[in-house]
Design an enzyme around this catalytic site. Structure first.
Site, PDB file in Angstrom:
ATOM      1  N   GLU A 279      -1.390  -1.592   1.204  1.00  9.42           N
ATOM      2  CA  GLU A 279      -1.352  -2.005   2.613  1.00  9.42           C
ATOM      3  C   GLU A 279      -2.491  -1.433   3.444  1.00  9.42           C
ATOM      4  O   GLU A 279      -2.891  -2.031   4.441  1.00  9.42           O
ATOM      5  CB  GLU A 279      -0.010  -1.593   3.228  1.00  9.42           C
ATOM      6  CG  GLU A 279       0.091  -0.152   3.750  1.00  9.42           C
ATOM      7  CD  GLU A 279      -0.062   0.922   2.670  1.00  9.42           C
ATOM      8  OE1 GLU A 279       0.114   0.599   1.480  1.00  9.42           O
ATOM      9  OE2 GLU A 279      -0.388   2.072   3.005  1.00  9.42           O
TER      10      GLU A 279
ATOM     11  N   LYS B 102       8.015   2.105  -3.367  1.00  3.87           N
ATOM     12  CA  LYS B 102       7.614   3.252  -4.179  1.00  3.87           C
ATOM     13  C   LYS B 102       8.843   3.937  -4.771  1.00  3.87           C
ATOM     14  O   LYS B 102       9.924   3.857  -4.193  1.00  3.87           O
ATOM     15  CB  LYS B 102       6.894   4.289  -3.293  1.00  3.87           C
ATOM     16  CG  LYS B 102       5.524   3.867  -2.819  1.00  3.87           C
ATOM     17  CD  LYS B 102       4.900   4.956  -1.952  1.00  3.87           C
ATOM     18  CE  LYS B 102       3.522   4.547  -1.453  1.00  3.87           C
ATOM     19  NZ  LYS B 102       2.522   4.445  -2.524  1.00  3.87           N
TER      20      LYS B 102
ATOM     21  N   LYS C  25      -7.329   4.753   8.631  1.00  2.00           N
ATOM     22  CA  LYS C  25      -6.045   4.185   8.215  1.00  2.00           C
ATOM     23  C   LYS C  25      -4.927   5.049   8.775  1.00  2.00           C
ATOM     24  O   LYS C  25      -4.860   6.238   8.489  1.00  2.00           O
ATOM     25  CB  LYS C  25      -5.955   4.138   6.682  1.00  2.00           C
ATOM     26  CG  LYS C  25      -4.531   3.873   6.140  1.00  2.00           C
ATOM     27  CD  LYS C  25      -4.459   3.848   4.610  1.00  2.00           C
ATOM     28  CE  LYS C  25      -3.011   3.797   4.113  1.00  2.00           C
ATOM     29  NZ  LYS C  25      -2.896   3.778   2.640  1.00  2.00           N
TER      30      LYS C  25
ATOM     31  N   ASP D 125       4.496   5.161   4.568  1.00  2.00           N
ATOM     32  CA  ASP D 125       4.255   4.118   3.571  1.00  2.00           C
ATOM     33  C   ASP D 125       5.351   4.153   2.504  1.00  2.00           C
ATOM     34  O   ASP D 125       5.276   4.923   1.550  1.00  2.00           O
ATOM     35  CB  ASP D 125       2.873   4.332   2.934  1.00  2.00           C
ATOM     36  CG  ASP D 125       2.556   3.267   1.881  1.00  2.00           C
ATOM     37  OD1 ASP D 125       3.262   2.241   1.837  1.00  2.00           O
ATOM     38  OD2 ASP D 125       1.587   3.479   1.115  1.00  2.00           O
TER      39      ASP D 125
ATOM     40  N   ARG E  75      -5.663  -1.175   2.937  1.00  2.00           N
ATOM     41  CA  ARG E  75      -6.843  -2.051   2.984  1.00  2.00           C
ATOM     42  C   ARG E  75      -6.618  -3.233   3.915  1.00  2.00           C
ATOM     43  O   ARG E  75      -7.551  -3.742   4.531  1.00  2.00           O
ATOM     44  CB  ARG E  75      -7.212  -2.484   1.559  1.00  2.00           C
ATOM     45  CG  ARG E  75      -6.164  -3.287   0.852  1.00  2.00           C
ATOM     46  CD  ARG E  75      -6.333  -3.300  -0.663  1.00  2.00           C
ATOM     47  NE  ARG E  75      -5.887  -2.056  -1.289  1.00  2.00           N
ATOM     48  CZ  ARG E  75      -5.916  -1.817  -2.596  1.00  2.00           C
ATOM     49  NH1 ARG E  75      -6.389  -2.723  -3.442  1.00  2.00           N
ATOM     50  NH2 ARG E  75      -5.499  -0.665  -3.068  1.00  2.00           N
TER      51      ARG E  75
ATOM     52  N   ASP F 243       0.292   9.427   5.246  1.00  2.00           N
ATOM     53  CA  ASP F 243      -0.557   8.265   4.956  1.00  2.00           C
ATOM     54  C   ASP F 243      -1.326   7.795   6.198  1.00  2.00           C
ATOM     55  O   ASP F 243      -2.023   6.793   6.158  1.00  2.00           O
ATOM     56  CB  ASP F 243       0.307   7.136   4.375  1.00  2.00           C
ATOM     57  CG  ASP F 243      -0.482   6.213   3.467  1.00  2.00           C
ATOM     58  OD1 ASP F 243      -1.551   6.621   2.975  1.00  2.00           O
ATOM     59  OD2 ASP F 243      -0.029   5.073   3.264  1.00  2.00           O
TER      60      ASP F 243
ATOM     61  N   ASP G  82       2.391  -2.648  -1.403  1.00  2.00           N
ATOM     62  CA  ASP G  82       2.038  -1.225  -1.340  1.00  2.00           C
ATOM     63  C   ASP G  82       0.527  -1.011  -1.216  1.00  2.00           C
ATOM     64  O   ASP G  82       0.072   0.104  -0.971  1.00  2.00           O
ATOM     65  CB  ASP G  82       2.598  -0.510  -2.583  1.00  2.00           C
ATOM     66  CG  ASP G  82       2.640   1.006  -2.419  1.00  2.00           C
ATOM     67  OD1 ASP G  82       2.463   1.489  -1.283  1.00  2.00           O
ATOM     68  OD2 ASP G  82       2.869   1.692  -3.436  1.00  2.00           O
TER      69      ASP G  82
HETATM   70  N1  BES Z   1      -0.937   5.440   0.516  1.00  2.00           N
HETATM   71  C1  BES Z   1      -1.063   5.000  -0.811  1.00  2.00           C
HETATM   72  C2  BES Z   1      -2.066   5.825  -1.621  1.00  2.00           C
HETATM   73  C3  BES Z   1      -1.731   7.281  -1.819  1.00  2.00           C
HETATM   74  C4  BES Z   1      -1.105   7.693  -2.973  1.00  2.00           C
HETATM   75  C5  BES Z   1      -2.095   8.224  -0.891  1.00  2.00           C
HETATM   76  C6  BES Z   1      -0.825   9.026  -3.183  1.00  2.00           C
HETATM   77  C7  BES Z   1      -1.823   9.558  -1.091  1.00  2.00           C
HETATM   78  C8  BES Z   1      -1.183   9.966  -2.242  1.00  2.00           C
HETATM   79  C9  BES Z   1      -1.504   3.551  -0.851  1.00  2.00           C
HETATM   80  O1  BES Z   1      -1.088   2.762   0.213  1.00  2.00           O
HETATM   81  C10 BES Z   1      -0.933   2.960  -2.093  1.00  2.00           C
HETATM   82  O2  BES Z   1       0.261   2.853  -2.159  1.00  2.00           O
HETATM   83  N2  BES Z   1      -1.784   2.594  -3.027  1.00  2.00           N
HETATM   84  C11 BES Z   1      -1.346   2.037  -4.252  1.00  2.00           C
HETATM   85  C12 BES Z   1      -2.221   0.852  -4.542  1.00  2.00           C
HETATM   86  C13 BES Z   1      -1.721  -0.014  -5.675  1.00  2.00           C
HETATM   87  C14 BES Z   1      -0.455  -0.731  -5.249  1.00  2.00           C
HETATM   88  C15 BES Z   1      -2.788  -0.997  -6.020  1.00  2.00           C
HETATM   89  C16 BES Z   1      -1.498   3.104  -5.327  1.00  2.00           C
HETATM   90  O3  BES Z   1      -2.430   3.905  -5.250  1.00  2.00           O
HETATM   91  O4  BES Z   1      -0.639   3.168  -6.197  1.00  2.00           O
HETATM   92 ZN    ZN Z   2      -0.663   3.750   1.962  1.00  2.00          ZN
HETATM   93 MN    MN Z   3       0.831   1.907  -0.149  1.00  2.00          MN
END
Ligand code: BES
Ligand code: ZN
Ligand code: MN
Length: 497
Positions: free
Chosen positions: A342, A270, A258, A263, A344, A281, A340
């Site tokens: 994204e 966020k 990824k 992000d 996946r 990310d 968010d």
């Molecule tokens: N890049 C983030 C996950 C992340 C969070 C990586 C903190 C490193 C540190 C990912 O794209 C994300 O935003 N995931 C969300 C998913 C949710 C919207 C289902 C999350 O983990 O909050």
């Molecule tokens: Zn992300």
């Molecule tokens: Mn995200």
């Protein structure tokens, strides 16, 4: 990178001397020579410090005489309890104390070539620093260590043991550089350019842009990217270390990363606090790129393909909306409930392309995928999800051997149900409970039944404190893990040809 050399045991005439000492060891050899040459300064200091050689303990003696600027004694613990990483960690502990020196020599009683090379690796990895953007640091404040000499009975064997490790350190440094770069510099196009440099190592590098991906039908990846003015890229890196040498052509091993260069969350934006972390990310992709450099650099006898999906996730007038339905390259449709989630979406298209194009033996993807994996495992293990017990067990074994640990998490039908959609084939989130698991279930829908493992490295790609061989910042988690996986299980044993 610190210059590493090997020499026969002899007391250095200047610079720093590092002695690696096990618990209960009696002074002999180099240790005794150094103590004599300094009029007993080392013995006195160790007694005063009550230093007994316990693992992780160090004792520094400044200007002890005999021309030495300092002697650093590093404890290894009891030989009977030596863990696989003891020499690496000792090298790392020494490097942390050597920043003020320009040249240092490391010795240990009966140091084998392999142990010396391990110490060299630990010291090298610990001395990494990203200082591209420091313009005002005084030269005297910069770490100075430029040459490290390891004392071993057979220096040629030391050097031979070091060479493949030097390639791995090089890969780790490349990953750390990529992950450390800010997102205004490292956008998808720039990241793809840095991948192209791997061709110098013999890696075949191919870059696909938005028009090529649109033609293929990468609706999931392109949906993420559509809010950004920075165009997406997919990079395919091939290292043919087996078939390229006229061997029987096995299917390649595939690594997928990824690479979200920033992000923001997109329209599901966020919160501001900590958002700067989202420059890393792209850590999964960074690891795949560093891994390819490591494997090519040490000429691994294996065919490997690395694919990275590079996008920026931004909110804008052209950004994708919650509720949008996109069609992935696999043909499956996805309701994007949360923009968010994204990573996946990016992996879905790249994983499918990987199977169509390469029919790999197995696939391992790496992604900073979910905050939920940090809630579950903290910063001690990456989350491991797999449809294949053998692959999962191999990853657990190399995790222990390299210190890049993994912890297996479940996958099953009940979790898969949580991503059913009322309007499309699936939705891109499954709710808060088990957030890392439903993310993995989503990815599994793009895997068919090919052996596959997914590493959620959100808790591992970045560190806020120094560790033995990993200074704080970008860790390059996964490079050593996967290099070891390949070396231990998928390359002909050393000597065999
Ligand atoms: N890049 C983030 C996950 C992340 C969070 C990586 C903190 C490193 C540190 C990912 O794209 C994300 O935003 N995931 C969300 C998913 C949710 C919207 C289902 C999350 O983990 O909050
Ligand atoms: Zn992300
Ligand atoms: Mn995200």
């Amino acid at each position: 990178m610190v210059d590493i050399a090997f020499a026969r045991p002899a007391l250095p005439k200047s610079g720093a001397l590092v002695l690696l000492v096990s618990e209960g060891e009696m002074p002999s050899g180099l240790w005794q020579q150094a103590d004599h040459a300094t009029g007993g300064a080392i013995a006195r200091a160790l007694a005063a410090a009550e230093f007994k050689g316990a693992k992780g303990k160090t004792c520094t003696i400044l200007a002890p005489g005999a021309g030495l600027s300092r002697v650093i004694v590093v404890g290894l613990g009891k030989p009977s309890t030596f863990e696989p990483l003891v020499f690496e960690e000792a090298g790392g502990a020494a490097a942390a104390l050597l920043a003020r020196e320009t040249a240092a020599t490391i010795g240990a009683h009966a140091f084998t070539a392999d142990q010396a090379a391990q110490a060299a690796l630990g010291a090298t990895l610990r001395s990494y620093r990203f200082d591209r953007y420091r313009t005002k640091e005084k030269p005297e404040d910069k770490p100075k260590l430029s040459r490290l000499t390891l004392l071993v009975a057979d220096p040629a064997r030391g050097k031979a043991a070091w060479e493949p490790r030097a390639a791995v350190a090089n890969g780790v440094f490349l990953t750390r550089d990529l992950v450390s770069e800010p997102a205004n510099v490292l956008n998808p196009a720039e990241m793809a350019n840095r991948c192209k440099k791997l061709s110098e190592l013999g890696v075949k590098v191919e870059v696909l842009g938005p028009r090529e991906m649109a033609k293929l039908g990468f609706g999931a990846l392109l949906g993420v990217s559509q809010g950004s003015v920075n165009e997406p890229r997919m990079v395919v890196m091939q290292w043919q270390g087996a078939s390229g040498r006229g061997r029987r052509k096995d299917k390649p091993i595939a690594f997928i990363g990824k690479g979200v260069t920033f992000d923001t969350g997109g329209i599901s934006i966020k919160p501001a606090g900590g958002m700067e972390d989202m420059k890393w990310d792209m850590g999964g992709a960074g690891t795949v790129i560093g891994l390819m450099a490591a494997l090519a650099g040490r000429k691994a006898k294996v065919d490997v393909v690395g694919l990275v999906g590079l996008v920026e996730n931004m909110p804008s007038g052209s950004a994708q909306r919650p509720g949008d339905v996109v069609k992935s390259y696999s043909g499956q449709t996805i309701e994007v409930i949360n923009t968010d989630a994204e990573g996946r979406l990016v992996l879905a298209d790249v994983l499918w392309y990987c199977q169509e194009k390469f029919d790999p033996r197995f696939m391992i993807d790496l992604a900073t995928l979910t905050g939920a994996i940090i809630v579950a495992l903290g910063h001690g293990h990456a989350g491991l999800f797999s449809n294949n017990d053998e692959l999962a067990e191999k990853l657990a074994a190399v995790g222990k051997a390299t210190g890049e640990k993994v912890w297996r998490m479940p996958l099953n039908e009940a979790y898969d149900k949580l991503i059913r959609s009322d309007i499309a084939d699936m939705k891109n989130i499954g709710g808060r409970p088990g957030g890392s698991i439903t993310a993995a279930q989503f990815i599994q829908r793009f895997v068919n039944d090919k052996p596959w493992a997914h590493l959620d490295i959100a808790g591992m790609a970045w560190s806020t404190k120094d560790a033995a061989c990993v200074p704080k910042g970008a860790t390059a988690y996964g490079v050593r893990l996967l290099d070891r996986l390949v070396a231990q299980f998928y390359e002909p044993a050393a000597g065999a040809d």
